[in-house]
Design a protein around this motif. Structure first.
Motif, PDB file in Angstrom:
ATOM      1  N   LEU A 106      50.266  45.754  35.533  1.00  0.00           N
ATOM      2  CA  LEU A 106      50.845  44.451  35.863  1.00  0.00           C
ATOM      3  C   LEU A 106      52.358  44.512  35.977  1.00  0.00           C
ATOM      4  CD1 LEU A 106      48.634  41.992  33.783  1.00  0.00           C
ATOM      5  CD2 LEU A 106      48.598  42.395  36.247  1.00  0.00           C
ATOM      6  N   LYS A 107      52.994  45.454  35.292  1.00  0.00           N
ATOM      7  CA  LYS A 107      54.442  45.597  35.415  1.00  0.00           C
ATOM      8  C   LYS A 107      54.858  46.028  36.816  1.00  0.00           C
ATOM      9  CE  LYS A 107      56.135  46.699  30.770  1.00  0.00           C
ATOM     10  NZ  LYS A 107      56.769  47.754  29.945  1.00  0.00           N
ATOM     11  N   HIS A 108      53.968  46.662  37.534  1.00  0.00           N
ATOM     12  CA  HIS A 108      54.325  47.257  38.819  1.00  0.00           C
ATOM     13  C   HIS A 108      53.928  46.399  40.019  1.00  0.00           C
ATOM     14  CE1 HIS A 108      54.718  50.955  36.393  1.00  0.00           C
ATOM     15  NE2 HIS A 108      55.572  51.302  37.322  1.00  0.00           N
ATOM     16  N   ILE A 109      53.299  45.246  39.801  1.00  0.00           N
ATOM     17  CA  ILE A 109      52.795  44.486  40.948  1.00  0.00           C
ATOM     18  C   ILE A 109      53.210  43.029  40.871  1.00  0.00           C
ATOM     19  CG2 ILE A 109      50.811  46.016  41.254  1.00  0.00           C
ATOM     20  CD1 ILE A 109      49.060  43.884  39.944  1.00  0.00           C
ATOM     21  N   SER A 110      53.233  42.388  42.020  1.00  0.00           N
ATOM     22  CA  SER A 110      53.494  40.957  42.099  1.00  0.00           C
ATOM     23  C   SER A 110      52.803  40.413  43.339  1.00  0.00           C
ATOM     24  CB  SER A 110      55.001  40.686  42.178  1.00  0.00           C
ATOM     25  OG  SER A 110      55.251  39.300  42.302  1.00  0.00           O
ATOM     26  N   HIS A 111      51.946  39.416  43.153  1.00  0.00           N
ATOM     27  CA  HIS A 111      51.209  38.813  44.263  1.00  0.00           C
ATOM     28  C   HIS A 111      50.875  37.376  43.888  1.00  0.00           C
ATOM     29  CE1 HIS A 111      47.894  37.914  47.031  1.00  0.00           C
ATOM     30  NE2 HIS A 111      48.375  38.867  47.799  1.00  0.00           N
ATOM     31  N   PRO A 112      50.931  36.443  44.834  1.00  0.00           N
ATOM     32  CA  PRO A 112      50.677  35.034  44.515  1.00  0.00           C
ATOM     33  C   PRO A 112      49.296  34.772  43.917  1.00  0.00           C
ATOM     34  CG  PRO A 112      51.690  35.227  46.675  1.00  0.00           C
ATOM     35  CD  PRO A 112      51.357  36.617  46.245  1.00  0.00           C
ATOM     36  N   SER A 113      48.321  35.605  44.241  1.00  0.00           N
ATOM     37  CA  SER A 113      46.963  35.380  43.733  1.00  0.00           C
ATOM     38  C   SER A 113      46.557  36.388  42.667  1.00  0.00           C
ATOM     39  CB  SER A 113      45.951  35.400  44.893  1.00  0.00           C
ATOM     40  OG  SER A 113      46.113  34.260  45.708  1.00  0.00           O
ATOM     41  N   GLU A 163      41.193  33.629  49.380  1.00  0.00           N
ATOM     42  CA  GLU A 163      42.342  33.949  48.526  1.00  0.00           C
ATOM     43  C   GLU A 163      42.049  35.171  47.657  1.00  0.00           C
ATOM     44  OE1 GLU A 163      43.987  30.750  46.298  1.00  0.00           O
ATOM     45  OE2 GLU A 163      44.324  29.470  48.053  1.00  0.00           O
ATOM     46  N   LEU A 164      40.830  35.253  47.132  1.00  0.00           N
ATOM     47  CA  LEU A 164      40.455  36.441  46.376  1.00  0.00           C
ATOM     48  C   LEU A 164      40.565  37.690  47.252  1.00  0.00           C
ATOM     49  CD1 LEU A 164      39.123  37.981  43.976  1.00  0.00           C
ATOM     50  CD2 LEU A 164      36.915  37.352  44.971  1.00  0.00           C
ATOM     51  N   CYS A 165      40.054  37.602  48.472  1.00  0.00           N
ATOM     52  CA  CYS A 165      40.066  38.765  49.367  1.00  0.00           C
ATOM     53  C   CYS A 165      41.477  39.147  49.785  1.00  0.00           C
ATOM     54  CB  CYS A 165      39.202  38.485  50.597  1.00  0.00           C
ATOM     55  SG  CYS A 165      37.435  38.428  50.235  1.00  0.00           S
ATOM     56  N   ARG A 179      38.221  47.317  39.622  1.00  0.00           N
ATOM     57  CA  ARG A 179      37.035  47.874  38.968  1.00  0.00           C
ATOM     58  C   ARG A 179      36.327  46.918  38.005  1.00  0.00           C
ATOM     59  NH1 ARG A 179      37.926  54.013  37.095  1.00  0.00           N
ATOM     60  NH2 ARG A 179      39.464  53.096  35.684  1.00  0.00           N
ATOM     61  N   ASP A 180      36.724  45.655  37.967  1.00  0.00           N
ATOM     62  CA  ASP A 180      35.985  44.683  37.145  1.00  0.00           C
ATOM     63  C   ASP A 180      36.096  43.281  37.740  1.00  0.00           C
ATOM     64  OD1 ASP A 180      34.315  43.945  35.073  1.00  0.00           O
ATOM     65  OD2 ASP A 180      35.926  43.672  33.616  1.00  0.00           O
ATOM     66  N   ILE A 181      35.935  43.185  39.059  1.00  0.00           N
ATOM     67  CA  ILE A 181      35.974  41.879  39.719  1.00  0.00           C
ATOM     68  C   ILE A 181      34.678  41.139  39.406  1.00  0.00           C
ATOM     69  CG2 ILE A 181      36.004  40.708  41.954  1.00  0.00           C
ATOM     70  CD1 ILE A 181      37.696  43.039  43.013  1.00  0.00           C
ATOM     71  N   LYS A 182      34.810  39.949  38.866  1.00  0.00           N
ATOM     72  CA  LYS A 182      33.661  39.098  38.551  1.00  0.00           C
ATOM     73  C   LYS A 182      34.161  37.680  38.356  1.00  0.00           C
ATOM     74  CE  LYS A 182      33.806  40.374  33.621  1.00  0.00           C
ATOM     75  NZ  LYS A 182      33.026  40.951  32.497  1.00  0.00           N
ATOM     76  N   LEU A 183      33.246  36.726  38.280  1.00  0.00           N
ATOM     77  CA  LEU A 183      33.628  35.314  38.192  1.00  0.00           C
ATOM     78  C   LEU A 183      34.520  35.036  36.997  1.00  0.00           C
ATOM     79  CD1 LEU A 183      30.199  33.655  39.055  1.00  0.00           C
ATOM     80  CD2 LEU A 183      32.228  33.702  40.505  1.00  0.00           C
ATOM     81  N   GLU A 184      34.245  35.701  35.874  1.00  0.00           N
ATOM     82  CA  GLU A 184      35.018  35.452  34.658  1.00  0.00           C
ATOM     83  C   GLU A 184      36.469  35.916  34.774  1.00  0.00           C
ATOM     84  OE1 GLU A 184      30.768  36.355  33.157  1.00  0.00           O
ATOM     85  OE2 GLU A 184      32.039  36.748  34.902  1.00  0.00           O
ATOM     86  N   ASN A 185      36.747  36.802  35.721  1.00  0.00           N
ATOM     87  CA  ASN A 185      38.095  37.348  35.885  1.00  0.00           C
ATOM     88  C   ASN A 185      38.833  36.734  37.068  1.00  0.00           C
ATOM     89  OD1 ASN A 185      37.752  38.996  33.677  1.00  0.00           O
ATOM     90  ND2 ASN A 185      37.109  40.767  34.866  1.00  0.00           N
ATOM     91  N   ILE A 186      38.313  35.626  37.583  1.00  0.00           N
ATOM     92  CA  ILE A 186      38.977  34.873  38.644  1.00  0.00           C
ATOM     93  C   ILE A 186      39.297  33.495  38.084  1.00  0.00           C
ATOM     94  CG2 ILE A 186      38.807  33.993  41.001  1.00  0.00           C
ATOM     95  CD1 ILE A 186      36.551  36.158  41.388  1.00  0.00           C
ATOM     96  N   LEU A 187      40.573  33.154  38.022  1.00  0.00           N
ATOM     97  CA  LEU A 187      41.015  31.910  37.393  1.00  0.00           C
ATOM     98  C   LEU A 187      41.433  30.889  38.442  1.00  0.00           C
ATOM     99  CD1 LEU A 187      43.222  33.372  34.496  1.00  0.00           C
ATOM    100  CD2 LEU A 187      40.778  32.811  34.468  1.00  0.00           C
ATOM    101  N   VAL A 202      43.418  30.285  43.394  1.00  0.00           N
ATOM    102  CA  VAL A 202      42.810  31.246  42.472  1.00  0.00           C
ATOM    103  C   VAL A 202      43.778  32.385  42.185  1.00  0.00           C
ATOM    104  CG1 VAL A 202      40.486  30.739  43.303  1.00  0.00           C
ATOM    105  CG2 VAL A 202      41.719  32.678  44.261  1.00  0.00           C
ATOM    106  N   LYS A 203      43.590  32.994  41.010  1.00  0.00           N
ATOM    107  CA  LYS A 203      44.360  34.174  40.615  1.00  0.00           C
ATOM    108  C   LYS A 203      43.419  35.159  39.938  1.00  0.00           C
ATOM    109  CE  LYS A 203      48.948  32.062  40.057  1.00  0.00           C
ATOM    110  NZ  LYS A 203      49.845  32.974  40.783  1.00  0.00           N
ATOM    111  N   LEU A 204      43.534  36.398  40.321  1.00  0.00           N
ATOM    112  CA  LEU A 204      42.739  37.471  39.728  1.00  0.00           C
ATOM    113  C   LEU A 204      43.409  37.951  38.455  1.00  0.00           C
ATOM    114  CD1 LEU A 204      40.247  39.319  40.155  1.00  0.00           C
ATOM    115  CD2 LEU A 204      41.743  40.865  41.446  1.00  0.00           C
ATOM    116  N   THR A 205      42.615  38.177  37.413  1.00  0.00           N
ATOM    117  CA  THR A 205      43.169  38.594  36.124  1.00  0.00           C
ATOM    118  C   THR A 205      42.329  39.716  35.533  1.00  0.00           C
ATOM    119  OG1 THR A 205      43.986  37.754  33.992  1.00  0.00           O
ATOM    120  CG2 THR A 205      41.849  36.914  34.748  1.00  0.00           C
ATOM    121  N   ASP A 206      42.690  40.145  34.321  1.00  0.00           N
ATOM    122  CA  ASP A 206      42.016  41.195  33.554  1.00  0.00           C
ATOM    123  C   ASP A 206      42.046  42.540  34.275  1.00  0.00           C
ATOM    124  OD1 ASP A 206      40.639  42.673  31.738  1.00  0.00           O
ATOM    125  OD2 ASP A 206      39.008  41.232  31.469  1.00  0.00           O
ATOM    126  N   PHE A 207      43.178  43.221  34.133  1.00  0.00           N
ATOM    127  CA  PHE A 207      43.390  44.503  34.791  1.00  0.00           C
ATOM    128  C   PHE A 207      43.231  45.674  33.828  1.00  0.00           C
ATOM    129  CE2 PHE A 207      44.829  41.661  37.940  1.00  0.00           C
ATOM    130  CZ  PHE A 207      44.898  42.336  39.142  1.00  0.00           C
TER     131      PHE A 207
END
Length: 433
Positions: A106-113, A163-165, A179-187, A202-207
């Protein structure tokens, strides 16, 4: 320097140290001269972190010396804390791997979603990751609530999935796999049926399972992620490209968003409402949670076999009026086509996420614009060859022993595929932080 002194030092990090680039999950993708990504999409989120601290400093400066100034009374910002028990990390290297890897990626990336990194620190009891607060809850909550889901229409579904895509396409372009995309990790950033806003929904989380790959040598071997979202190559233990397995997981997400059921889990249609559950907790009518059953291992093997064969069906069609809402969305031909392009057993023939924008369904109402990706990082066309002698070619036959080995060797807790390949002497889990 001793490990104990290193640990004490980590507890006394100053704000300025957060702006330093450190060794860790470093991207391996290099853009060609003149190429760039879209606005707000960049590698190296230290810049966005600097802006976060700069804004906080300006708010402090405006409010300093004026106790009655409303700005002075509003100096704080709500954040999310992800806390990992240090004793758990001491007992289980996987937990430490997950925490350290998530921080470094997460320190190395930045994206609106993609959820934004703010800070990380440790106390004697916890490792703590500070993230932006995303107040709308999990996408899982929308699917598990029958009344809410019944209001979902195709334009809104197209926006959520689009937005997820966009986020996943950008990640893959910079060599990052989730490697762990699922409903629980999309906020959700706000209530899903609130007034329209152009801001990301939406925002993708849990990296914690994510990692950067070398596009020139992308194959991985560590089996990880949630079984119900795992691609065939994962469940039979073959080397895999995380971009392909992420695409499969996105197909699962779209299927579940439409039908309120997982495509490969053996769940009768009439009991979907009672059996929607988070990983590891299957509820039944009456609100009780069932414990392990004697035939659980056999059920798991059957699930993995269905995934390995790519066997799934859609709910039976019925006469419904348009526009489609709720589970009636499963009758959308375009939506079924998109799912069908992603849930392809042979990863060579599976559509990459960035290639979905050539589908007519993504031109419909609600779809976000196609991601801005440099030509040098666009995925290659889908391989339509059927030569069984090609490297990595898939045979129609499937050895049940492959499934048996996975069932016998992997941990089965929480429906997650895991193994210890990442936890070697030089792994991130062994580094002091």
């Amino acid at each position: 320097m001793s490990k104990s002194s290193m640990r004490k030092g980590s507890l006394k990090r100053k704000k300025s140290s957060l702006r330093k680039r450190i060794e860790g999950a470093v991207p391996k993708v290099q853009l060609e001269d003149g190429e760039s990504f879209g606005e707000g999409e960049r590698l190296g989120s230290q810049g966005s972190l600097h802006e976060w601290f700069k804004e906080q400093d300006e708010r402090l400066e405006r409010g300093r010396g004026d106790e009655d100034n409303p700005t002075r009374r509003d100096l704080g910002r709500v954040v999310a804390l992800k806390m990992t028990d240090r004793s758990l990390c001491d007992r289980d290297d996987r937990s430490k791997v997950s925490f350290v890897r998530e921080v470094e990626v997460l320190k190395h990336i930045s994206h609106p979603s993609i959820v934004s990194y703010i800070h990380a620190f440790s106390t004697p009891a916890y490792h703590i990751l500070v993230l932006e607060h995303v107040p709308g809850g999990e996408l899982f909550d929308l699917v598990s609530n029958q009344e809410l889901h019944a209001q979902l229409d195709e334009p809104l579904l197209r926006r959520i999935f689009g937005e997820l895509c966009r986020a996943v396409s950008w990640m893959h372009a910079v060599g990052l796999v989730h490697r762990d995309i699922k409903l629980e990790n999309i906020l959700l950033t706000r209530p899903v049926f609130s007034e329209y806003s152009p801001a990301p929904l939406v925002k993708l989380t849990d990296f914690g399972l994510s990692r950067f790959i070398d596009p020139a040598s992308p194959l991985l071997t560590t089996r990880c992620g949630s079984e119900s979202y795992a691609a065939p190559e994962l469940v039979i233990g073959r080397p895999y490209d995380g971009r392909d397995t992420d695409a499969w997981a996105c197909g699962i997400v779209l299927y579940v968003l439409t039908t309120r059921r997982l495509p490969f889990d053996a769940i009768p249609t009439e009991t979907v409402q009672e059996t929607m559950h988070h990983e590891g907790h299957a509820s039944v009518a009456g609100g009780r949670v069932r414990g392990p059953r004697r035939d659980e291992r056999a059920e798991r093997k059957a699930l993995l076999m269905r995934i390995a064969k790519g066997e799934y069906t859609w709910p039976a069609s019925s006469d419904v009026s348009e526009p489609l809402h709720g589970t009636a969305l499963a009758q959308s031909d375009g939506l079924r086509r998109v799912v069908g392009r992603l849930l392809v057993r042979d990863p060579r023939k599976r559509t990459r996420v960035a290639q979905l924008w050539d589908d007519e369904w993504f031109a419909g109402e609600g779809a976000p614009p196609a991601p801005t990706l440099p030509d040098s990082v666009m995925p290659d066309p889908v391989d339509d060859s059927d030569d069984p002698h090609e490297p990595g070619a898939w045979d129609d036959t499937l050895d049940e022993d492959d499934i048996y080995d996975v069932v016998e060797e992997d941990d089965v807790a929480d429906g997650v595929l895991v193994d210890g390949d990442d936890i070697g002497p030089d792994s991130v889990a062994r580094r002091e932080h």
